[in-house]
Every structure is written in structure tokens, then in C-alpha cells.
Design an enzyme around this catalytic site. Structure first.
Site, PDB file in Angstrom:
ATOM      1  N   GLY A  70       6.065  20.850  16.964  1.00  0.00           N
ATOM      2  CA  GLY A  70       6.736  20.874  18.350  1.00  0.00           C
ATOM      3  C   GLY A  70       6.104  20.592  19.292  1.00  0.00           C
ATOM      4  O   GLY A  70       5.517  19.276  19.267  1.00  0.00           O
ATOM      5  N   GLU A  71       6.097  21.137  20.496  1.00  0.00           N
ATOM      6  CA  GLU A  71       5.580  20.796  21.527  1.00  0.00           C
ATOM      7  C   GLU A  71       4.572  21.701  22.084  1.00  0.00           C
ATOM      8  O   GLU A  71       5.176  23.059  22.483  1.00  0.00           O
ATOM      9  CB  GLU A  71       6.503  20.480  22.680  1.00  0.00           C
ATOM     10  CG  GLU A  71       6.235  19.701  23.803  1.00  0.00           C
ATOM     11  CD  GLU A  71       5.560  18.300  23.398  1.00  0.00           C
ATOM     12  OE1 GLU A  71       6.182  17.680  22.492  1.00  0.00           O
ATOM     13  OE2 GLU A  71       4.367  18.150  23.818  1.00  0.00           O
ATOM     14  N   CYS A 110       0.658  19.995  12.852  1.00  0.00           N
ATOM     15  CA  CYS A 110       0.822  19.018  14.046  1.00  0.00           C
ATOM     16  C   CYS A 110       0.303  19.888  15.498  1.00  0.00           C
ATOM     17  O   CYS A 110      -0.658  20.338  15.495  1.00  0.00           O
ATOM     18  CB  CYS A 110       2.113  18.508  13.984  1.00  0.00           C
ATOM     19  SG  CYS A 110       1.948  17.020  15.158  1.00  0.00           S
ATOM     20  N   ARG A 147      -4.584  15.814  21.901  1.00  0.00           N
ATOM     21  CA  ARG A 147      -3.208  15.927  21.941  1.00  0.00           C
ATOM     22  C   ARG A 147      -2.817  14.400  21.881  1.00  0.00           C
ATOM     23  O   ARG A 147      -3.406  13.337  22.509  1.00  0.00           O
ATOM     24  CB  ARG A 147      -2.652  16.374  22.999  1.00  0.00           C
ATOM     25  CG  ARG A 147      -2.839  17.971  22.819  1.00  0.00           C
ATOM     26  CD  ARG A 147      -1.826  18.436  24.185  1.00  0.00           C
ATOM     27  NE  ARG A 147      -0.520  18.060  23.850  1.00  0.00           N
ATOM     28  CZ  ARG A 147       0.389  18.035  24.823  1.00  0.00           C
ATOM     29  NH1 ARG A 147       0.080  18.094  26.091  1.00  0.00           N
ATOM     30  NH2 ARG A 147       1.792  17.961  24.660  1.00  0.00           N
ATOM     31  N   ILE A 165       3.764  12.349  13.765  1.00  0.00           N
ATOM     32  CA  ILE A 165       4.648  12.256  14.639  1.00  0.00           C
ATOM     33  C   ILE A 165       3.728  12.915  16.169  1.00  0.00           C
ATOM     34  O   ILE A 165       3.612  13.985  16.316  1.00  0.00           O
ATOM     35  CB  ILE A 165       5.853  13.001  14.614  1.00  0.00           C
ATOM     36  CG1 ILE A 165       6.631  12.568  13.340  1.00  0.00           C
ATOM     37  CG2 ILE A 165       6.947  12.894  15.751  1.00  0.00           C
ATOM     38  CD1 ILE A 165       7.811  13.545  12.960  1.00  0.00           C
ATOM     39  N   ARG A 166       3.565  11.845  16.882  1.00  0.00           N
ATOM     40  CA  ARG A 166       2.759  12.388  18.294  1.00  0.00           C
ATOM     41  C   ARG A 166       1.717  13.365  17.781  1.00  0.00           C
ATOM     42  O   ARG A 166       1.547  14.253  18.277  1.00  0.00           O
ATOM     43  CB  ARG A 166       3.676  12.938  19.356  1.00  0.00           C
ATOM     44  CG  ARG A 166       4.568  11.949  19.998  1.00  0.00           C
ATOM     45  CD  ARG A 166       5.609  12.382  20.967  1.00  0.00           C
ATOM     46  NE  ARG A 166       6.532  13.390  20.368  1.00  0.00           N
ATOM     47  CZ  ARG A 166       6.364  14.857  20.519  1.00  0.00           C
ATOM     48  NH1 ARG A 166       5.395  15.339  21.157  1.00  0.00           N
ATOM     49  NH2 ARG A 166       7.277  15.437  19.971  1.00  0.00           N
ATOM     50  N   HIS A 184       2.960  16.581   8.944  1.00  0.00           N
ATOM     51  CA  HIS A 184       4.311  17.311   8.863  1.00  0.00           C
ATOM     52  C   HIS A 184       4.727  17.631   7.014  1.00  0.00           C
ATOM     53  O   HIS A 184       5.607  16.780   7.006  1.00  0.00           O
ATOM     54  CB  HIS A 184       5.531  16.782   9.586  1.00  0.00           C
ATOM     55  CG  HIS A 184       5.421  16.912  11.034  1.00  0.00           C
ATOM     56  ND1 HIS A 184       5.640  18.161  11.663  1.00  0.00           N
ATOM     57  CD2 HIS A 184       4.805  15.964  11.901  1.00  0.00           C
ATOM     58  CE1 HIS A 184       5.488  18.037  13.011  1.00  0.00           C
ATOM     59  NE2 HIS A 184       4.840  16.707  13.061  1.00  0.00           N
ATOM     60  N   GLU A 230       6.519  19.726   6.119  1.00  0.00           N
ATOM     61  CA  GLU A 230       7.833  20.434   5.941  1.00  0.00           C
ATOM     62  C   GLU A 230       8.870  19.124   5.907  1.00  0.00           C
ATOM     63  O   GLU A 230      10.006  19.636   5.742  1.00  0.00           O
ATOM     64  CB  GLU A 230       7.904  21.438   6.984  1.00  0.00           C
ATOM     65  CG  GLU A 230       8.355  21.067   8.317  1.00  0.00           C
ATOM     66  CD  GLU A 230       7.082  20.333   9.346  1.00  0.00           C
ATOM     67  OE1 GLU A 230       5.869  20.216   8.693  1.00  0.00           O
ATOM     68  OE2 GLU A 230       7.133  19.999  10.461  1.00  0.00           O
TER      69      GLU A 230
HETATM   70  N1  LIG Z   1       4.640  16.784  16.013  1.00  0.00           N
HETATM   71  C1  LIG Z   1       4.111  17.519  16.805  1.00  0.00           C
HETATM   72  O1  LIG Z   1       4.001  18.693  16.624  1.00  0.00           O
HETATM   73  C2  LIG Z   1       3.560  16.781  17.944  1.00  0.00           C
HETATM   74  C3  LIG Z   1       2.635  17.844  18.853  1.00  0.00           C
HETATM   75  C4  LIG Z   1       2.847  17.288  20.353  1.00  0.00           C
HETATM   76  N2  LIG Z   1       2.346  16.100  20.580  1.00  0.00           N
HETATM   77  C5  LIG Z   1       2.003  18.203  21.185  1.00  0.00           C
HETATM   78  O2  LIG Z   1       0.613  18.006  21.646  1.00  0.00           O
HETATM   79  O3  LIG Z   1       2.271  19.315  21.490  1.00  0.00           O
END
Ligand SMILES: NC(=O)CC[C@H](N)C(=O)O
Length: 200
Positions: A53-54, A85, A112, A142-143, A178, A180
Site C-alpha cells: 500500500g502506501e 512491499c 522507498r 510495484i513501487r 507481492h 498476494e
Molecule cells: N506496492 C507497495 O506497497 C509500494 C510501497 C510504497 N512505494 C511506499 O513506499 O509506501
């Protein structure tokens, strides 16, 4: 294992992010899986998943309840955590972004978004060591964070281009990708049967 056959209950931190997918994966493997929205939800949990998530948003929500962070840290002394993540970032000892409240559960330092922006997302297959078993794992980034340092107590279970991406320290497991989202049951099985130690 059929859904719900085990009495084990795994909580999934559900303040923000991809928590529902983890609930689905855990249910597929026959364990009870509940949304953790408040510190007291941890009372009935045998383990906790922190989803992707974020982390800035998760930090904000975790801080709105004064004792959430300390309750998770207390819980983690005895019970296993699995972070993916953003979850890995929160479990780290240190993050390059000082805005993130890391839980200091795994002796790693993370950067990050080290793998770039959403547009740099990619998926690959990586060799992976799960307990005694050598296998491969699909890995969707993903990021994703880059693990920039790993302490001596950390086992590296998978790497991408020489960088650790799946790590374990004692009863805590963390992935920068990920599982999941790729139906990767092997990693959940490792968490449930080797770490949470539900009999197979
Ligand atoms: N897919 C993710 O969980 C990305 C993490 C997000 N880039 C963060 O730093 O919060």
C-alpha cells in the site's frame, strides 16, 4: 486444506492497501483471516500480515490510535509477522524516508520506491529458498523498496539482481514484492507451516 479447517487466526492490517487479497489467499489455505483495524483486533490473532500500500498513509493511520504501533511491536515479540512491499518497509529497522514509522522488527535498511515509479513495475521469476525447499517464486514489483542493508541475523530467501527481496529474521518474514497478487501459495505455506507452525 479446506477453508476454515484450522483454528489458527491470522490478522491482516487493514488500514489501507492490498489487504483483501491477503485475506483471500489465507482463506484459500484454510486459516481464519480477519481484518485488523484496531489494536484490540490483535487479541485473537496468531500472526499478522502487513500488506502493500502506501507507507506514508499507513503511518498516519497507525499514529491516529496512540498505542497501535506499540501494540504491534508487543505482539511481534511472540507472534509472527509477514510484510509485503509497504509491509516490509514498516517492518524494517530503518527507512530512508524519516516520515515512516518503522517497527524495527527485521534488521534491514530500506529505500522507498527504490525500484522506481508505478510505470517501472515489473514481474519476474526468482529462485527462492523456503525452509528446506529450493523452489522458484513469481515476483511482482510495484513501487517496491530496495533493501540496502541486511544485518547478520537476517536470512535472505530470494534475491533479484543480487539484492535481497525476500528475507526472514526469526519468526518474521518480509517480501519487497507481492505474493498476494500472483497466487503464490508457497510463500504463505512457508509462513503458516514453518513460521506460524500450523501442522500440515
Ligand atoms: N506496492 C507497495 O506497497 C509500494 C510501497 C510504497 N512505494 C511506499 O513506499 O509506501
Amino acid at each position: 486444506m479446506a477453508e476454515g479447517r484450522s483454528s489458527t487466526c491470522i490478522g491482516v492490517l487493514s488500514l489501507q492497501g492490498a489487504y483483501q487479497k491477503h485475506i483471500e489467499m489465507l482463506k484459500k489455505l484454510g486459516v481464519r483471516a480477519i481484518n485488523v483495524l484496531y489494536p484490540d483486533d490483535l487479541d485473537c490473532c496468531d500472526g499478522l500480515v502487513i500488506p502493500g500500500g502506501e507507507t506514508t498513509t499507513m503511518t498516519k493511520f497507525l499514529k491516529t490510535d496512540g498505542n497501535f504501533i506499540s501494540r504491534i511491536k508487543q505482539f511481534a515479540k511472540e507472534k509472527p509477522l509477514f510484510g509485503t512491499c509497504a509491509g516490509l518497509i514498516l517492518m524494517a529497522r530503518r527507512c530512508n524516508d524519516p516520515a515512516i514509522a518503522t517497527l524495527d522488527l527485521v534488521d534491514i535498511e530500506v529505500q522507498r520506491n527504490g525500484y522506481g515509479t508505478q510505470a517501472n513495475s515489473f514481474s519476474t521469476t526468482l529462485p527462492c529458498q523456503l525452509g528446506e525447499e529450493k523452489t522458484t517464486t513469481p515476483a511482482l514489483f510495484i513501487r517496491a523498496p530496495i533493501i540496502t542493508q541486511c544485518g547478520p541475523a537476517v536470512s535472505v530467501l530470494a534475491k533479484h539482481n543480487g539484492n535481497p527481496v525476500l528475507v526472514q529474521q526469526g519468526h518474521h518474514l518480509a517480501a519487497s514484492f507481492h505474493p498476494e497478487l500472483t497466487n503464490n501459495l508457497a510463500i504463505y505455506n512457508h509462513f503458516l507451516h514453518t513460521i506460524v507452525t500450523i501442522p500440515v
